[in-house]
Write a protein that holds these residues in place. Structure first.
Motif, PDB file in Angstrom:
ATOM      1  N   ALA A  14      53.966  40.140  38.508  1.00 31.79           N
ATOM      2  CA  ALA A  14      52.610  40.046  37.963  1.00 31.79           C
ATOM      3  C   ALA A  14      51.652  39.461  39.005  1.00 31.79           C
ATOM      4  O   ALA A  14      50.501  39.902  39.134  1.00 31.79           O
ATOM      5  N   ILE A  15      52.128  38.478  39.766  1.00 30.34           N
ATOM      6  CA  ILE A  15      51.298  37.877  40.824  1.00 30.34           C
ATOM      7  C   ILE A  15      51.007  38.915  41.903  1.00 30.34           C
ATOM      8  O   ILE A  15      49.881  39.012  42.407  1.00 30.34           O
ATOM      9  N   VAL A  16      52.029  39.704  42.254  1.00 28.73           N
ATOM     10  CA  VAL A  16      51.854  40.760  43.256  1.00 28.73           C
ATOM     11  C   VAL A  16      50.750  41.716  42.826  1.00 28.73           C
ATOM     12  O   VAL A  16      49.871  42.076  43.618  1.00 28.73           O
ATOM     13  N   ARG A  17      50.777  42.131  41.556  1.00 26.66           N
ATOM     14  CA  ARG A  17      49.764  43.072  41.070  1.00 26.66           C
ATOM     15  C   ARG A  17      48.365  42.469  41.162  1.00 26.66           C
ATOM     16  O   ARG A  17      47.405  43.155  41.515  1.00 26.66           O
ATOM     17  N   GLU A  18      48.245  41.189  40.831  1.00 27.31           N
ATOM     18  CA  GLU A  18      46.936  40.534  40.882  1.00 27.31           C
ATOM     19  C   GLU A  18      46.422  40.447  42.320  1.00 27.31           C
ATOM     20  O   GLU A  18      45.249  40.716  42.595  1.00 27.31           O
ATOM     21  N   LEU A  19      47.301  40.068  43.243  1.00 29.04           N
ATOM     22  CA  LEU A  19      46.881  39.948  44.642  1.00 29.04           C
ATOM     23  C   LEU A  19      46.587  41.318  45.243  1.00 29.04           C
ATOM     24  O   LEU A  19      45.627  41.480  46.007  1.00 29.04           O
ATOM     25  N   GLU A  20      47.400  42.314  44.889  1.00 28.95           N
ATOM     26  CA  GLU A  20      47.136  43.672  45.372  1.00 28.95           C
ATOM     27  C   GLU A  20      45.786  44.168  44.865  1.00 28.95           C
ATOM     28  O   GLU A  20      45.027  44.804  45.608  1.00 28.95           O
ATOM     29  N   ALA A  21      45.482  43.875  43.601  1.00 32.65           N
ATOM     30  CA  ALA A  21      44.195  44.294  43.042  1.00 32.65           C
ATOM     31  C   ALA A  21      43.040  43.648  43.803  1.00 32.65           C
ATOM     32  O   ALA A  21      42.019  44.294  44.070  1.00 32.65           O
ATOM     33  N   SER A  22      43.208  42.385  44.178  1.00 32.94           N
ATOM     34  CA  SER A  22      42.155  41.692  44.930  1.00 32.94           C
ATOM     35  C   SER A  22      41.972  42.306  46.317  1.00 32.94           C
ATOM     36  O   SER A  22      40.851  42.391  46.826  1.00 32.94           O
ATOM     37  N   ILE A  23      43.074  42.751  46.923  1.00 32.70           N
ATOM     38  CA  ILE A  23      42.992  43.406  48.233  1.00 32.70           C
ATOM     39  C   ILE A  23      42.339  44.777  48.093  1.00 32.70           C
ATOM     40  O   ILE A  23      41.454  45.151  48.870  1.00 32.70           O
ATOM     41  N   LEU A  24      42.752  45.536  47.078  1.00 32.69           N
ATOM     42  CA  LEU A  24      42.177  46.864  46.857  1.00 32.69           C
ATOM     43  C   LEU A  24      40.684  46.779  46.549  1.00 32.69           C
ATOM     44  O   LEU A  24      39.898  47.627  46.983  1.00 32.69           O
ATOM     45  N   ASP A  25      40.291  45.754  45.800  1.00 29.80           N
ATOM     46  CA  ASP A  25      38.885  45.602  45.407  1.00 29.80           C
ATOM     47  C   ASP A  25      38.017  45.009  46.514  1.00 29.80           C
ATOM     48  O   ASP A  25      36.807  44.876  46.342  1.00 29.80           O
ATOM     49  N   GLY A  26      38.644  44.637  47.630  1.00 29.99           N
ATOM     50  CA  GLY A  26      37.867  44.095  48.736  1.00 29.99           C
ATOM     51  C   GLY A  26      37.533  42.622  48.600  1.00 29.99           C
ATOM     52  O   GLY A  26      36.724  42.096  49.365  1.00 29.99           O
ATOM     53  N   VAL A  27      38.141  41.949  47.618  1.00 30.17           N
ATOM     54  CA  VAL A  27      37.939  40.496  47.510  1.00 30.17           C
ATOM     55  C   VAL A  27      38.536  39.829  48.745  1.00 30.17           C
ATOM     56  O   VAL A  27      37.941  38.923  49.342  1.00 30.17           O
ATOM     57  N   TYR A  28      39.737  40.289  49.114  1.00 26.72           N
ATOM     58  CA  TYR A  28      40.363  39.871  50.369  1.00 26.72           C
ATOM     59  C   TYR A  28      40.388  41.089  51.284  1.00 26.72           C
ATOM     60  O   TYR A  28      40.971  42.117  50.948  1.00 26.72           O
ATOM     61  N   LYS A  29      39.751  40.975  52.438  1.00 24.08           N
ATOM     62  CA  LYS A  29      39.651  42.088  53.377  1.00 24.08           C
ATOM     63  C   LYS A  29      40.619  41.891  54.540  1.00 24.08           C
ATOM     64  O   LYS A  29      41.124  40.776  54.745  1.00 24.08           O
ATOM     65  N   PRO A  30      40.894  42.955  55.312  1.00 26.19           N
ATOM     66  CA  PRO A  30      41.781  42.814  56.467  1.00 26.19           C
ATOM     67  C   PRO A  30      41.344  41.669  57.374  1.00 26.19           C
ATOM     68  O   PRO A  30      40.165  41.544  57.709  1.00 26.19           O
ATOM     69  N   GLY A  31      42.311  40.830  57.724  1.00 29.67           N
ATOM     70  CA  GLY A  31      42.013  39.682  58.573  1.00 29.67           C
ATOM     71  C   GLY A  31      41.725  38.411  57.801  1.00 29.67           C
ATOM     72  O   GLY A  31      41.756  37.313  58.371  1.00 29.67           O
TER      73      GLY A  31
END
Length: 252
Positions: A14-31
């Motif tokens: 469940a944590i993985v899905r939440e963090l992946e969603a944040s990466i996909l949504d651009g909340v966390y960007k590369p770098g």
């Protein structure tokens, strides 16, 4: 009476899905560095052991890179999977740049139209800030600052379209082209009226999105990229003429 078993997802999944969603949504960007372990565990309301397991899964997928004593950082895997091979080819085959500009025209026209319909108040605030930074960069004459501000503005447009694939594809394309964008700006700024034209075109895109007018936003984005492509093509033709004339003069 028999019942089908209920599959309860593991906490780490469940944590993985939440963090992946944040990466996909651009909340966390590369770098970007993820928040510290303790902070993330508190935000999710989970144990640090569950969080560590989730980070290991993300690391195994290539989504993050955990550095001993240095934190956990978002990788550019989503972007590099598209741009990696093309970036090298673009450097070796200059003619590909015309194809890339044509592709950008199709992609960013749709991005601008969607952004005009879907942009939230937060998106508009961000775009207003980035346009102001772009406008300020034009006054400095700093080409690196201008190309960086240009990429940031167009990336924010893609985010405002609220389509994950479009956003990541646009970011990937802009990252691949950043050095090319810098070169384009350097070349275009050799012609004084071009700078004001480029700024006016970006302003037209921003105003159309802020005015929630998708047709005008699409047209403004396409007009901007047509202008860049046509101006660069004309400059290449002129450069070839100068080269031929110089060779003839040297041969006399």
């Amino acid at each position: 009476m028999s019942h089908l078993p209920i599959n309860v997802p593991r906490l780490a999944d469940a944590i993985v899905r939440e963090l992946e969603a944040s990466i996909l949504d651009g909340v966390y960007k590369p770098g970007d560095r993820l928040p510290p372990e303790r902070q993330l565990a508190d935000e999710f309301g989970v144990s640090r052991a569950s969080l560590r397991e989730a980070i290991k899964q993300l690391s195994a997928r290539g989504m993050v890179d955990s550095r001993q004593g240095g934190g956990t950082f978002v990788t550019d895997r989503l972007e590099r999977s598209f741009s990696g091979p093309w970036e090298e080819l673009l450097g070796q085959h200059v003619d590909l740049r015309d194809d890339v500009l044509e592709f950008r025209r199709m992609l960013e026209g749709e991005v601008a139209a969607l952004a005009a319909v879907r942009a939230t108040d937060a998106d508009r605030t961000r775009l207003a800030q980035l346009f102001a930074e772009l406008e300020a960069s034009y006054a400095t004459g700093d080409l690196v600052l201008q190309s960086t501000a240009d990429v940031a503005f167009h990336s924010a447009l893609a985010d405002a379209a609220h389509n994950v694939l479009l956003a990541h594809l646009t970011t990937s394309l802009l990252g691949m082209l950043q050095s090319n964008i810098h070169d384009n700006i350097a070349n275009l700024f050799n012609i004084k009226p071009v700078a004001s034209d480029l700024l006016a075109q970006h302003r037209a895109i921003w105003h159309a999105i802020d005015g929630r007018d998708p047709a005008r936003a699409r047209a403004a984005a396409e007009t901007h990229l047509d202008f860049v492509a046509n101006t660069l093509a004309a400059m290449r033709v002129e450069a070839r003429r100068v080269e031929r004339a110089t060779r003839r003069l040297a041969a006399q």
